[in-house]
Design an enzyme around this catalytic site. Sequence first.
Site, PDB file in Angstrom:
ATOM      1  N   SER A   1      21.506 -12.739 -21.648  1.00  0.00           N
ATOM      2  CA  SER A   1      21.891 -12.196 -23.017  1.00  0.00           C
ATOM      3  C   SER A   1      20.633 -11.384 -23.294  1.00  0.00           C
ATOM      4  O   SER A   1      19.791 -11.620 -23.276  1.00  0.00           O
ATOM      5  CB  SER A   1      21.946 -13.847 -24.168  1.00  0.00           C
ATOM      6  OG  SER A   1      22.684 -13.890 -23.351  1.00  0.00           O
TER       7      SER A   1
ATOM      8  N   GLU B   1      29.032 -22.833 -14.174  1.00  0.00           N
ATOM      9  CA  GLU B   1      28.125 -23.229 -15.289  1.00  0.00           C
ATOM     10  C   GLU B   1      29.309 -23.427 -16.577  1.00  0.00           C
ATOM     11  O   GLU B   1      28.829 -25.723 -16.851  1.00  0.00           O
ATOM     12  CB  GLU B   1      27.263 -22.517 -16.275  1.00  0.00           C
ATOM     13  CG  GLU B   1      26.888 -22.935 -17.435  1.00  0.00           C
ATOM     14  CD  GLU B   1      25.913 -22.019 -18.625  1.00  0.00           C
ATOM     15  OE1 GLU B   1      25.399 -20.911 -17.735  1.00  0.00           O
ATOM     16  OE2 GLU B   1      25.684 -21.829 -19.279  1.00  0.00           O
TER      17      GLU B   1
ATOM     18  N   SER C   1      17.175 -20.129 -22.451  1.00  0.00           N
ATOM     19  CA  SER C   1      16.861 -22.576 -21.942  1.00  0.00           C
ATOM     20  C   SER C   1      15.504 -22.105 -21.581  1.00  0.00           C
ATOM     21  O   SER C   1      16.011 -21.533 -20.462  1.00  0.00           O
ATOM     22  CB  SER C   1      17.939 -22.842 -22.203  1.00  0.00           C
ATOM     23  OG  SER C   1      19.389 -22.180 -23.102  1.00  0.00           O
TER      24      SER C   1
HETATM   25  C1  LIG Z   1      21.621 -23.418 -27.152  1.00  0.00           C
HETATM   26  C2  LIG Z   1      22.313 -21.386 -26.229  1.00  0.00           C
HETATM   27  C3  LIG Z   1      21.255 -21.731 -25.329  1.00  0.00           C
HETATM   28  C4  LIG Z   1      21.873 -20.910 -24.743  1.00  0.00           C
HETATM   29  N1  LIG Z   1      21.448 -20.211 -23.171  1.00  0.00           N
HETATM   30  C5  LIG Z   1      21.162 -18.839 -22.711  1.00  0.00           C
HETATM   31  C6  LIG Z   1      20.704 -18.711 -21.137  1.00  0.00           C
HETATM   32  O1  LIG Z   1      19.586 -19.410 -21.662  1.00  0.00           O
HETATM   33  N2  LIG Z   1      20.251 -17.476 -21.272  1.00  0.00           N
HETATM   34  C7  LIG Z   1      21.348 -16.344 -21.769  1.00  0.00           C
HETATM   35  O2  LIG Z   1      21.352 -15.407 -21.260  1.00  0.00           O
HETATM   36  N3  LIG Z   1      21.435 -16.384 -22.831  1.00  0.00           N
HETATM   37  C8  LIG Z   1      21.402 -18.144 -23.248  1.00  0.00           C
HETATM   38  N4  LIG Z   1      22.739 -18.295 -24.908  1.00  0.00           N
HETATM   39  C9  LIG Z   1      23.056 -16.902 -25.519  1.00  0.00           C
HETATM   40  C10 LIG Z   1      24.494 -17.510 -25.371  1.00  0.00           C
HETATM   41  O3  LIG Z   1      25.046 -16.645 -24.027  1.00  0.00           O
HETATM   42  C11 LIG Z   1      25.110 -15.978 -26.212  1.00  0.00           C
HETATM   43  O4  LIG Z   1      23.813 -16.834 -27.444  1.00  0.00           O
HETATM   44  C12 LIG Z   1      26.625 -15.834 -26.069  1.00  0.00           C
HETATM   45  O5  LIG Z   1      27.221 -15.125 -25.337  1.00  0.00           O
HETATM   46  C13 LIG Z   1      27.062 -15.415 -27.615  1.00  0.00           C
HETATM   47  O6  LIG Z   1      26.307 -14.008 -27.852  1.00  0.00           O
HETATM   48  P1  LIG Z   1      25.962 -13.395 -29.299  1.00  0.00           P
HETATM   49  O7  LIG Z   1      24.319 -14.772 -29.379  1.00  0.00           O
HETATM   50  O8  LIG Z   1      24.968 -12.465 -29.093  1.00  0.00           O
HETATM   51  O9  LIG Z   1      27.009 -13.638 -30.430  1.00  0.00           O
HETATM   52  P2  LIG Z   1      27.976 -11.844 -30.219  1.00  0.00           P
HETATM   53  O10 LIG Z   1      28.217 -12.021 -29.307  1.00  0.00           O
HETATM   54  O11 LIG Z   1      27.418 -11.225 -31.507  1.00  0.00           O
HETATM   55  O12 LIG Z   1      29.120 -12.809 -31.068  1.00  0.00           O
HETATM   56  C14 LIG Z   1      29.013 -13.484 -32.262  1.00  0.00           C
HETATM   57  C15 LIG Z   1      30.157 -13.910 -32.838  1.00  0.00           C
HETATM   58  O13 LIG Z   1      31.240 -12.801 -32.643  1.00  0.00           O
HETATM   59  C16 LIG Z   1      31.951 -13.125 -32.168  1.00  0.00           C
HETATM   60  N5  LIG Z   1      33.102 -11.890 -31.182  1.00  0.00           N
HETATM   61  C17 LIG Z   1      32.225 -11.582 -30.098  1.00  0.00           C
HETATM   62  N6  LIG Z   1      33.134 -10.203 -29.144  1.00  0.00           N
HETATM   63  C18 LIG Z   1      34.440 -11.062 -29.731  1.00  0.00           C
HETATM   64  C19 LIG Z   1      35.955 -10.488 -29.191  1.00  0.00           C
HETATM   65  N7  LIG Z   1      35.797  -9.324 -28.340  1.00  0.00           N
HETATM   66  N8  LIG Z   1      36.253 -11.023 -30.466  1.00  0.00           N
HETATM   67  C20 LIG Z   1      36.526 -12.264 -30.767  1.00  0.00           C
HETATM   68  N9  LIG Z   1      34.767 -13.043 -31.558  1.00  0.00           N
HETATM   69  C21 LIG Z   1      33.935 -12.723 -30.575  1.00  0.00           C
HETATM   70  C22 LIG Z   1      31.712 -14.304 -30.658  1.00  0.00           C
HETATM   71  O14 LIG Z   1      32.561 -15.131 -30.625  1.00  0.00           O
HETATM   72  C23 LIG Z   1      30.988 -14.874 -32.197  1.00  0.00           C
HETATM   73  O15 LIG Z   1      31.337 -16.210 -32.720  1.00  0.00           O
HETATM   74  C24 LIG Z   1      22.018 -19.530 -25.183  1.00  0.00           C
HETATM   75  C25 LIG Z   1      22.790 -20.239 -26.454  1.00  0.00           C
HETATM   76  C26 LIG Z   1      23.151 -20.886 -27.109  1.00  0.00           C
HETATM   77  C27 LIG Z   1      22.810 -21.453 -28.900  1.00  0.00           C
END
Ligand SMILES: Cc1cc2nc3c(=O)[nH]c(=O)nc-3n(C[C@H](O)[C@H](O)[C@H](O)COP(=O)(O)OP(=O)(O)OC[C@H]3O[C@@H](n4cnc5c(N)ncnc54)[C@H](O)[C@@H]3O)c2cc1C
Length: 277
Positions: free
Chosen positions: A16, A131, A48
């Site tokens: 991410s 995963e 993480s």
């Molecule tokens: C505790 C925790 C640990 C994590 N660990 C890792 C890690 O080790 N490595 C890593 O790389 N990442 C990690 N992540 C990141 C995680 O993979 C991302 O947070 C996740 O993929 C969502 O991306 P974003 O936070 O950018 O949210 P966004 O993609 O910006 O999404 C925001 C909101 O919009 C919604 N949304 C987005 N696109 C769509 C769509 N096309 N249709 C409908 N709804 C949509 C989403 O569901 C969400 O509710 C972690 C996250 C958390 C919370």
Amino acid sequence: MPRILAVDEFWGQGFSEPGAGSDLAGLRTKAVLDGDEWVIDGQKVWTSAGARADWMYVLCRTDPDAPRHKGISMLLIPVDQPGVEVRPIKNILGGAEFCEVFFTGARTSVDMVVGEVNAGWGVAMGALGTERGTTLLAEHLRIAGEVRQMIDEARTSGATERAVMRADLARAWSEAKIMEWNGLRLMSAIKGRGPNPEVHASIAKVFASEAHRRMGEAAMRAEGSRSELVGEGYGLDRLQQIFLSSRAETIYGGTSQIQYNVLSERTLGLPREPRRA
Ligand SMILES: Cc1cc2nc3c(=O)[nH]c(=O)nc-3n(C[C@H](O)[C@H](O)[C@H](O)COP(=O)(O)OP(=O)(O)OC[C@H]3O[C@@H](n4cnc5c(N)ncnc54)[C@H](O)[C@@H]3O)c2cc1C
């Protein structure tokens, strides 16, 4: 692999980025070959265990001219070097489990690529599917224990006097059972005795994370007013920790909304949502 299994070595997942989470193919961290080394520049977020990681497996754009999903490679990058800066992010539980990671001219050897150069998208999708699948196989054992604790707590606090609470507890118990059966079904699929493990992994993931959030909320109602005790120097009890940590489960490993999209499009054959090229 032996050092990972022995927990002598930690690895972080650098997928991410700010602006590339659900839409992971929008990632901008880039890697350029310089002699026999890759030079990496960019930023990852939510890594993480990033503060403890010795190495990271990082998705980098290695061909900026290729279509979005094509020019990406998965590089293995040692964290302990001047070009890598790790900044922990404080989470809702008060800990700093995940981090921002900045790459500024970071380097790794040319052979530190998982799979083929520019074919990292498939590798990453495989890693995320695994995963989602493997983390849920035994999850129901822990969750069944949490439900038992919720029931004890509700009895002690007197919350079981209320019919709504009893319904909440029955639902939590039933959903823990469904998680167990989803886990068994997934295991059968992984062992080749059922169709399509990725679909079962998505179903199990979205069900478990949504149900666990509901359970966390019910646990707070079971505790009653004590659940609101928080503050400097106060150690959160186990149910409070479950309530808070479960908020993240519908986000990591692919958000619920994305899992619903994947299931509706690929499994139910519903119309696809509009996508960028
Ligand atoms: C505790 C925790 C640990 C994590 N660990 C890792 C890690 O080790 N490595 C890593 O790389 N990442 C990690 N992540 C990141 C995680 O993979 C991302 O947070 C996740 O993929 C969502 O991306 P974003 O936070 O950018 O949210 P966004 O993609 O910006 O999404 C925001 C909101 O919009 C919604 N949304 C987005 N696109 C769509 C769509 N096309 N249709 C409908 N709804 C949509 C989403 O569901 C969400 O509710 C972690 C996250 C958390 C919370």
